[in-house]
Design an enzyme around this catalytic site. Sequence first.
Site, PDB file in Angstrom:
ATOM      1  CE  LYS A  42      -2.947   5.177  -1.600  1.00  0.00           C
ATOM      2  NZ  LYS A  42      -4.091   5.914  -2.129  1.00  0.00           N
ATOM      3  CE1 TYR A  85      -3.315   2.923   1.126  1.00  0.00           C
ATOM      4  CE2 TYR A  85      -1.690   3.340   2.848  1.00  0.00           C
ATOM      5  CZ  TYR A  85      -2.805   3.730   2.129  1.00  0.00           C
ATOM      6  OH  TYR A  85      -3.407   4.935   2.405  1.00  0.00           O
TER       7      TYR A  85
HETATM    8  N1  NAP Z   1      -8.158   6.936   6.250  1.00  0.00           N
HETATM    9  C1  NAP Z   1      -6.904   7.289   6.464  1.00  0.00           C
HETATM   10  O1  NAP Z   1      -6.432   7.364   7.618  1.00  0.00           O
HETATM   11  C2  NAP Z   1      -6.016   7.642   5.308  1.00  0.00           C
HETATM   12  C3  NAP Z   1      -4.727   8.136   5.567  1.00  0.00           C
HETATM   13  C4  NAP Z   1      -3.912   8.501   4.499  1.00  0.00           C
HETATM   14  C5  NAP Z   1      -4.389   8.405   3.188  1.00  0.00           C
HETATM   15  N2  NAP Z   1      -5.636   7.909   2.974  1.00  0.00           N
HETATM   16  C6  NAP Z   1      -6.097   7.793   1.580  1.00  0.00           C
HETATM   17  O2  NAP Z   1      -7.397   8.322   1.493  1.00  0.00           O
HETATM   18  C7  NAP Z   1      -8.183   7.575   0.588  1.00  0.00           C
HETATM   19  C8  NAP Z   1      -9.427   7.080   1.299  1.00  0.00           C
HETATM   20  O3  NAP Z   1      -9.072   5.994   2.162  1.00  0.00           O
HETATM   21  P1  NAP Z   1     -10.054   5.359   3.236  1.00  0.00           P
HETATM   22  O4  NAP Z   1      -9.509   4.031   3.601  1.00  0.00           O
HETATM   23  O5  NAP Z   1     -10.251   6.329   4.289  1.00  0.00           O
HETATM   24  O6  NAP Z   1     -11.321   5.048   2.409  1.00  0.00           O
HETATM   25  P2  NAP Z   1     -12.757   5.743   2.266  1.00  0.00           P
HETATM   26  O7  NAP Z   1     -12.672   7.057   1.636  1.00  0.00           O
HETATM   27  O8  NAP Z   1     -13.443   5.650   3.576  1.00  0.00           O
HETATM   28  O9  NAP Z   1     -13.409   4.689   1.263  1.00  0.00           O
HETATM   29  C9  NAP Z   1     -12.760   4.081   0.191  1.00  0.00           C
HETATM   30  C10 NAP Z   1     -13.710   4.093  -0.967  1.00  0.00           C
HETATM   31  O10 NAP Z   1     -13.145   3.407  -2.067  1.00  0.00           O
HETATM   32  C11 NAP Z   1     -14.084   2.470  -2.562  1.00  0.00           C
HETATM   33  N3  NAP Z   1     -13.363   1.359  -3.133  1.00  0.00           N
HETATM   34  C12 NAP Z   1     -12.381   0.616  -2.528  1.00  0.00           C
HETATM   35  N4  NAP Z   1     -11.998  -0.356  -3.369  1.00  0.00           N
HETATM   36  C13 NAP Z   1     -12.715  -0.200  -4.512  1.00  0.00           C
HETATM   37  C14 NAP Z   1     -12.776  -0.915  -5.730  1.00  0.00           C
HETATM   38  N5  NAP Z   1     -12.016  -1.987  -5.952  1.00  0.00           N
HETATM   39  N6  NAP Z   1     -13.633  -0.501  -6.691  1.00  0.00           N
HETATM   40  C15 NAP Z   1     -14.429   0.561  -6.471  1.00  0.00           C
HETATM   41  N7  NAP Z   1     -14.424   1.280  -5.338  1.00  0.00           N
HETATM   42  C16 NAP Z   1     -13.584   0.887  -4.374  1.00  0.00           C
HETATM   43  C17 NAP Z   1     -14.921   2.091  -1.344  1.00  0.00           C
HETATM   44  O11 NAP Z   1     -16.223   1.730  -1.721  1.00  0.00           O
HETATM   45  P3  NAP Z   1     -16.799   0.249  -1.927  1.00  0.00           P
HETATM   46  O12 NAP Z   1     -16.278  -0.590  -0.797  1.00  0.00           O
HETATM   47  O13 NAP Z   1     -18.271   0.483  -1.902  1.00  0.00           O
HETATM   48  O14 NAP Z   1     -16.317  -0.180  -3.262  1.00  0.00           O
HETATM   49  C18 NAP Z   1     -15.026   3.448  -0.647  1.00  0.00           C
HETATM   50  O15 NAP Z   1     -16.044   4.225  -1.216  1.00  0.00           O
HETATM   51  C19 NAP Z   1      -7.300   6.444   0.083  1.00  0.00           C
HETATM   52  O16 NAP Z   1      -6.762   6.754  -1.178  1.00  0.00           O
HETATM   53  C20 NAP Z   1      -6.199   6.335   1.131  1.00  0.00           C
HETATM   54  O17 NAP Z   1      -4.995   5.878   0.608  1.00  0.00           O
HETATM   55  C21 NAP Z   1      -6.457   7.537   3.988  1.00  0.00           C
END
Ligand code: NAP
Length: 280
Positions: A172, A168
């Site tokens: 990134k 992962y």
């Molecule tokens: N949360 C953190 O602490 C954090 C920290 C640093 C960076 N980020 C970055 O922020 C972004 C959001 O991360 P998050 O984990 O917080 O997630 P999020 O925004 O809560 O949700 C992830 C979204 O991606 C969709 N998704 C995942 N796999 C998919 C697939 N194969 N096809 C279509 N849709 C897909 C999920 O929907 P479905 O399951 O309905 O498909 C969901 O809508 C990511 O790029 C992550 O790297 C997050």
Amino acid sequence: MTERRTEAERLRDRFAERYGSWALVAGASEGLGAAYACALAERGVNLVLVARRKALLDEIGEDLRACFGVEVRVSEGDLAEPAFLKTLPSACSGLDVGLIVYNATQAPVGDFASVAAEDLMRVVDVNVRAPVALLRAFLPRMTVRGRGGIVLMTSLAGNQGTPRIAAYAASKAFTRVLAEGLWHELKNSGIDVIACCAGAIRTPGYAMTAGKDAPGTLDPEQVVEQTLRALGRGPLVIPGFINRAANTFMSRLLPRRAAISLMAGSTSSLAPAKETKGRS
Ligand SMILES: NC(=O)c1ccc[n+]([C@@H]2O[C@H](COP(=O)([O-])OP(=O)(O)OC[C@H]3O[C@@H](n4cnc5c(N)ncnc54)[C@H](OP(=O)(O)O)[C@@H]3O)[C@@H](O)[C@H]2O)c1
């Protein structure tokens, strides 16, 4: 009488003028992606929402139509599937898509050799292959139009090797470097590109693995607002003061080996995410 426009109306007009009337949010069914959808709808932008869980997308779409009067289309599918990716440009044909937000992610937790090979390959498919394919498909139209924007989500974890989320974190790093290259390539074409390098964000995905807030954890709305405001001002935004300080400390002051060890300490307690409907 001079028309008095509110700050919100001015923001809305400026945004639509710069980025067109439609945006595509990939990974929009919850958390940060849903917050992007909401903030864009608030700016008067119509939306194509993409994720696997259609019921959640439909619910978000209904709310946004009712609250902001925007049009919302839902595209349900798996971004890891090349066949689904190919359908997206035609699903958007006839729409003036001027902004792409790539938020979806695959983030398996665990020592590399213990994570299912299939999950590791999905990291490449969802975090690397899909944004490259989407941008390649949508950019030519934006370039012809001479305006547009791209927001890619990356992470402080991608600034150095990060044990237990190694694939992962590497994906990134790819995202950040991709955004920086595109930012320069496109800066004279009227297309703004930004990588949002986030620290911890209170999303369902984060809660599933981390369990409790890390220092500097932000709400999705804070990350989105800081990112959309930074779009057009440079290739990278790091939302939150603590995260910016952590970034400087880790990437400029600490030797790289020490930075990797520090990250190992912070990911040692991450739990592998439980399965949720639509997630693999
Ligand atoms: N949360 C953190 O602490 C954090 C920290 C640093 C960076 N980020 C970055 O922020 C972004 C959001 O991360 P998050 O984990 O917080 O997630 P999020 O925004 O809560 O949700 C992830 C979204 O991606 C969709 N998704 C995942 N796999 C998919 C697939 N194969 N096809 C279509 N849709 C897909 C999920 O929907 P479905 O399951 O309905 O498909 C969901 O809508 C990511 O790029 C992550 O790297 C997050």
